[in-house]
Write a protein that holds these residues in place. Structure first.
Motif, PDB file in Angstrom:
ATOM      1  N   VAL B  23       0.776  -1.050  -0.275  1.00 28.03           N
ATOM      2  CA  VAL B  23      -0.043   0.216  -0.434  1.00 28.03           C
ATOM      3  C   VAL B  23       0.748   1.581   0.052  1.00 28.03           C
ATOM      4  N   SER B  24       2.173   1.391   1.126  1.00 28.55           N
ATOM      5  CA  SER B  24       2.969   2.214   0.339  1.00 28.55           C
ATOM      6  C   SER B  24       3.216   2.847  -0.091  1.00 28.55           C
ATOM      7  N   LEU B  25       3.961   1.234  -0.468  1.00 27.23           N
ATOM      8  CA  LEU B  25       5.167   1.562  -2.102  1.00 27.23           C
ATOM      9  C   LEU B  25       3.873   1.754  -3.034  1.00 27.23           C
ATOM     10  N   ASN B  26       3.078   1.556  -3.412  1.00 23.91           N
ATOM     11  CA  ASN B  26       1.751   2.055  -4.544  1.00 23.91           C
ATOM     12  C   ASN B  26       1.553   2.910  -4.036  1.00 23.91           C
ATOM     13  N   ALA B  27       1.133   3.928  -3.264  1.00 20.71           N
ATOM     14  CA  ALA B  27       0.444   5.559  -3.322  1.00 20.71           C
ATOM     15  C   ALA B  27       1.758   6.408  -3.618  1.00 20.71           C
ATOM     16  N   LEU B  28       3.207   5.669  -3.483  1.00 18.23           N
ATOM     17  CA  LEU B  28       4.073   6.614  -3.630  1.00 18.23           C
ATOM     18  C   LEU B  28       4.358   6.191  -4.875  1.00 18.23           C
ATOM     19  N   ILE B  29       4.453   5.449  -5.491  1.00 17.69           N
ATOM     20  CA  ILE B  29       4.281   4.772  -7.539  1.00 17.69           C
ATOM     21  C   ILE B  29       3.106   6.035  -8.287  1.00 17.69           C
ATOM     22  N   LEU B  30       1.557   6.137  -7.316  1.00 20.09           N
ATOM     23  CA  LEU B  30       0.422   6.241  -8.038  1.00 20.09           C
ATOM     24  C   LEU B  30       0.998   7.762  -8.279  1.00 20.09           C
ATOM     25  N   VAL B  31       0.954   8.567  -6.743  1.00 27.64           N
ATOM     26  CA  VAL B  31       1.098  10.047  -6.317  1.00 27.64           C
ATOM     27  C   VAL B  31       2.688  10.599  -8.199  1.00 27.64           C
ATOM     28  N   TRP B  32       2.714   9.453  -8.304  1.00 28.24           N
ATOM     29  CA  TRP B  32       3.888  10.015  -9.292  1.00 28.24           C
ATOM     30  C   TRP B  32       3.151  10.162 -10.873  1.00 28.24           C
ATOM     31  N   LEU B  33       2.821   8.534 -10.931  1.00 26.87           N
ATOM     32  CA  LEU B  33       1.949   8.040 -11.719  1.00 26.87           C
ATOM     33  C   LEU B  33       1.084   9.815 -11.736  1.00 26.87           C
ATOM     34  N   SER B 250     -10.121  -0.675  -8.387  1.00 26.04           N
ATOM     35  CA  SER B 250      -9.788  -1.625  -9.651  1.00 26.04           C
ATOM     36  C   SER B 250      -9.309  -2.989  -9.669  1.00 26.04           C
ATOM     37  N   SER B 251      -9.039  -3.470  -8.392  1.00 26.58           N
ATOM     38  CA  SER B 251      -8.953  -5.455  -8.659  1.00 26.58           C
ATOM     39  C   SER B 251     -10.140  -6.351  -8.274  1.00 26.58           C
ATOM     40  N   VAL B 252     -11.013  -4.927  -7.170  1.00 31.03           N
ATOM     41  CA  VAL B 252     -12.612  -5.964  -7.043  1.00 31.03           C
ATOM     42  C   VAL B 252     -12.534  -6.359  -8.797  1.00 31.03           C
ATOM     43  N   PHE B 272      -2.619  -9.953 -13.194  1.00 33.01           N
ATOM     44  CA  PHE B 272      -3.795  -9.078 -12.558  1.00 33.01           C
ATOM     45  C   PHE B 272      -3.486  -7.965 -12.385  1.00 33.01           C
ATOM     46  N   ALA B 273      -1.786  -7.422 -11.284  1.00 34.89           N
ATOM     47  CA  ALA B 273      -1.603  -6.792 -11.689  1.00 34.89           C
ATOM     48  C   ALA B 273      -1.546  -5.938 -12.880  1.00 34.89           C
ATOM     49  N   ALA B 274      -1.075  -6.331 -13.913  1.00 35.51           N
ATOM     50  CA  ALA B 274      -1.647  -5.137 -15.733  1.00 35.51           C
ATOM     51  C   ALA B 274      -2.629  -4.912 -15.363  1.00 35.51           C
ATOM     52  N   LYS B 275      -3.839  -5.301 -15.380  1.00 35.14           N
ATOM     53  CA  LYS B 275      -5.508  -5.024 -15.027  1.00 35.14           C
ATOM     54  C   LYS B 275      -5.575  -3.925 -14.136  1.00 35.14           C
ATOM     55  N   VAL B 276      -4.792  -4.658 -13.278  1.00 35.39           N
ATOM     56  CA  VAL B 276      -5.711  -3.532 -11.933  1.00 35.39           C
ATOM     57  C   VAL B 276      -4.955  -2.067 -12.284  1.00 35.39           C
ATOM     58  N   TYR B 277      -3.467  -2.385 -12.832  1.00 29.98           N
ATOM     59  CA  TYR B 277      -2.953  -1.390 -12.926  1.00 29.98           C
ATOM     60  C   TYR B 277      -3.415  -0.207 -14.470  1.00 29.98           C
ATOM     61  N   PHE B 278      -4.574  -1.093 -15.409  1.00 33.79           N
ATOM     62  CA  PHE B 278      -5.074  -0.455 -16.340  1.00 33.79           C
ATOM     63  C   PHE B 278      -5.901   0.323 -15.966  1.00 33.79           C
ATOM     64  N   LEU B 279      -6.287  -0.290 -15.223  1.00 30.98           N
ATOM     65  CA  LEU B 279      -7.617   0.175 -14.623  1.00 30.98           C
ATOM     66  C   LEU B 279      -7.549   1.680 -14.208  1.00 30.98           C
ATOM     67  N   ILE B 280      -6.443   1.100 -12.942  1.00 32.75           N
ATOM     68  CA  ILE B 280      -6.239   2.831 -12.344  1.00 32.75           C
ATOM     69  C   ILE B 280      -5.455   4.167 -13.683  1.00 32.75           C
ATOM     70  N   PHE B 281      -5.127   3.560 -14.233  1.00 31.46           N
ATOM     71  CA  PHE B 281      -5.246   4.249 -15.721  1.00 31.46           C
ATOM     72  C   PHE B 281      -5.840   5.023 -16.309  1.00 31.46           C
ATOM     73  N   MET B 284      -6.901   7.401 -13.793  1.00 32.58           N
ATOM     74  CA  MET B 284      -6.321   8.875 -14.256  1.00 32.58           C
ATOM     75  C   MET B 284      -6.515   9.931 -15.397  1.00 32.58           C
ATOM     76  N   TRP B 285      -6.105   8.749 -16.507  1.00 33.49           N
ATOM     77  CA  TRP B 285      -6.637   9.690 -17.752  1.00 33.49           C
ATOM     78  C   TRP B 285      -8.362  10.055 -17.616  1.00 33.49           C
ATOM     79  N   MET B 286      -9.097   9.150 -17.166  1.00 33.04           N
ATOM     80  CA  MET B 286     -10.657  10.304 -17.097  1.00 33.04           C
ATOM     81  C   MET B 286      -9.784  11.368 -16.151  1.00 33.04           C
ATOM     82  N   ARG B 287      -9.330  11.513 -15.203  1.00 28.95           N
ATOM     83  CA  ARG B 287      -9.058  12.501 -14.285  1.00 28.95           C
ATOM     84  C   ARG B 287      -9.036  14.144 -15.078  1.00 28.95           C
TER      85      ARG B 287
END
Lengths: 167, 323
Positions: B23-33, B250-252, B272-281, B284-287
């Motif tokens: 969770v911590s690592l993910n938050a770091l990466i997502l904010v940067w992304l 996204s996981s759900v 699983f990871a690829a799909k989750v991060y695609f959904l997150i992408f 962000m795209w929509m945002r």
């Protein structure tokens, strides 16, 4: 393992009772509401302990997630004051009666439970959700439908009341 | 609920620690992304100074955030004020328990995992309420009541679409739902219920308070809404919770609609990871491409469009199941 169950039971009981006490004694409305939520959490924990995780989760989903939010809405929309300032000092007689009103049914229930104690097995096996669903739609179908009618009536009544006030 | 063997308990403990790290690592990466993507989408620099391509930017942001003083308004309800960010963040770990990241990689085989996630994601609404009320600030309270009406409005179609999947697969267990779907994209639930996925995705955006549904925050008119008064890690925890919630929804979505860890050629957690991060992408795209909706538009969209559509979807699923 059994010891852990006792510890968990004690913890949930404290959560239940403590939350309930907090809810009725604190003057701040939203704090009282938090106490209620804590108490409801304790009840959910007890369900988990009784090997009924589905009911426990439903308790959280419905009471903590939905009803609590509804209560908050009621507090905000009705413009209730931060503190319940207009609490009148209750008389001693009223207090005694209130304690009695709580104590009498509780002691009656306790006596019944002690006298006719339910035969328990050591390990309650959890009921599968599929069985629960079948039971609700099969033998308990009528009760299930009646509950939905009650809920519908409550919703319709709320809407009716809401519209009346606006006019 | 109590595990009968201590080995199970140990496994849960290890899983919790792993989730905390993730969770911590993910938050770091997502904010940067997110900031990088914002830079690219809107043709502006974005983080570039700290580390290669600004990679260390969020680490520094985190340090800065932690270094700040914790301040609570003088007239705030202190206990509720500090309870709120904790309550926003705590249920997150429970939500990761039943999600199957891979064929064997999951915290706990839970027969009613879907209900568990729905129950505990609802707690974030409670946190928002307490934050808004505890701050003793009109903006915060307005933000909180907005957040609540939004969450209530979007929870209904979300539940109904999830029900569609549950009806179709006849199970509330994520592992079973994933196992029922095949490896190839046309064997996934999304092919059978595209409308369901569409509604689910919109609702999950709204539940995470992501743009274009980030009205509870509303920097411009409510000066950040329910977390106006939070400083330092009080704000940090809300922020953390938002990014973690993105991963959860996204996981759900991946498990329910996109076949989970199934994928062409070799199944595994990487899919699983690829799909989750695609959904997150996509989120962000929509945002960064959609304008924010107005509040009445937001509520109308849910009550007048998404709920009827969700009901149509569930009717369609009922017909599908019977055939």
């Amino acid at each position: 393992m059994e010891k852990m169950a006792y510890i968990a039971f004690g913890f949930y009981t404290i959560l239940c009772l403590g939350g309930a006490l907090w809810a009725v004694t604190i003057p701040s409305l939203v704090r009282a509401f938090t106490g209620l939520v804590i108490s409801l959490f304790g009840v959910a924990g007890l369900y988990f302990l009784l090997a009924a995780p589905f009911i426990g989760l439903m308790q959280i989903l419905i009471y903590v997630g939905a009803v609590a939010v509804l209560i908050f809405f009621a507090i905000v929309i009705t413009g209730a004051s931060r503190e319940a300032r207009n609490r009148s000092q209750t008389s001693k007689k009223k207090r005694v009666l209130a304690v009695l009103a709580g104590f009498v049914p509780a002691s009656f229930l306790a006596m019944t439970v002690i006298k006719y104690s339910i035969v328990t097995t050591n390990n309650a096996s959890p009921v599968a959700v599929a069985d629960l669903g079948r039971a609700l739609l099969g033998p308990y179908g009528l009760a299930f439908e009646l509950i939905s009618v009650v809920l519908f009536a409550a919703m319709a009544g709320a809407i009716l009341l809401g519209f009346k006030r606006r006019q | 609920m109590i595990p009968t063997i201590p080995a199970e308990l140990l496994r849960l403990l290890i899983f919790t620690v792993a989730i905390l790290a993730f969770v911590s690592l993910n938050a770091l990466i997502l904010v940067w992304l997110e900031r990088k993507l914002a830079g690219h989408f809107q043709v502006r620099p974005g983080p570039f100074e700290v580390g290669p391509h600004g990679l260390l930017q969020t680490l520094c942001d985190g340090l800065k955030l932690m270094g700040k003083q914790l301040v609570a308004p003088a007239a705030a309800d202190k206990r509720l004020f500090w309870l709120a960010p904790i309550l926003a963040f705590a249920p997150v770990f429970l939500c990761f328990l039943p999600i199957p990241f891979g064929p064997t990689l999951l915290g706990m085989e839970f027969e009613i995992g879907v209900v568990l996630i729905l129950a505990f994601t609802g707690l974030s609404v409670l946190a928002t309420i307490l934050a808004g009320w505890g701050s003793n600030n009109k903006f915060s309270l307005l933000g909180a009541s907005r957040a609540v009406s939004q969450a209530v409005a979007y929870e209904v179609p979300l539940l109904i679409t999830v029900l569609g999947i549950v009806m179709y697969s006849g199970s509330l267990n994520f592992s079973e739902i994933v196992a029922m779907q095949g490896s190839w994209p046309w064997q996934w639930n999304i092919m059978l219920q595209p409308l369901g996925f569409f509604i689910f995705f919109i609702c999950s955006l709204a539940e995470c308070n992501r743009a274009p549904f980030d009205l509870p925050e509303a920097e411009s008119e409510l000066t950040a809404g329910f977390h106006t008064e939070y400083s330092s890690m009080g704000f940090g925890l809300f922020f953390f919770a938002e990014y973690t919630n993105m991963v959860i929804v996204s996981s759900v979505g991946t498990a329910l609609f996109l076949g989970g860890w199934h994928g062409p050629f070799v199944d595994g957690w990487w899919w699983f990871a690829a799909k989750v991060y695609f959904l997150i992408f996509v989120m962000m795209w929509m945002r960064w491409t959609f304008p924010r909706v107005r509040f009445d538009q937001l509520l109308n969209l849910s009550w007048k469009w998404l709920i009827p559509l969700a009901l149509i979807n569930i009717f369609y699923v009922a017909v599908l199941v019977k055939i």
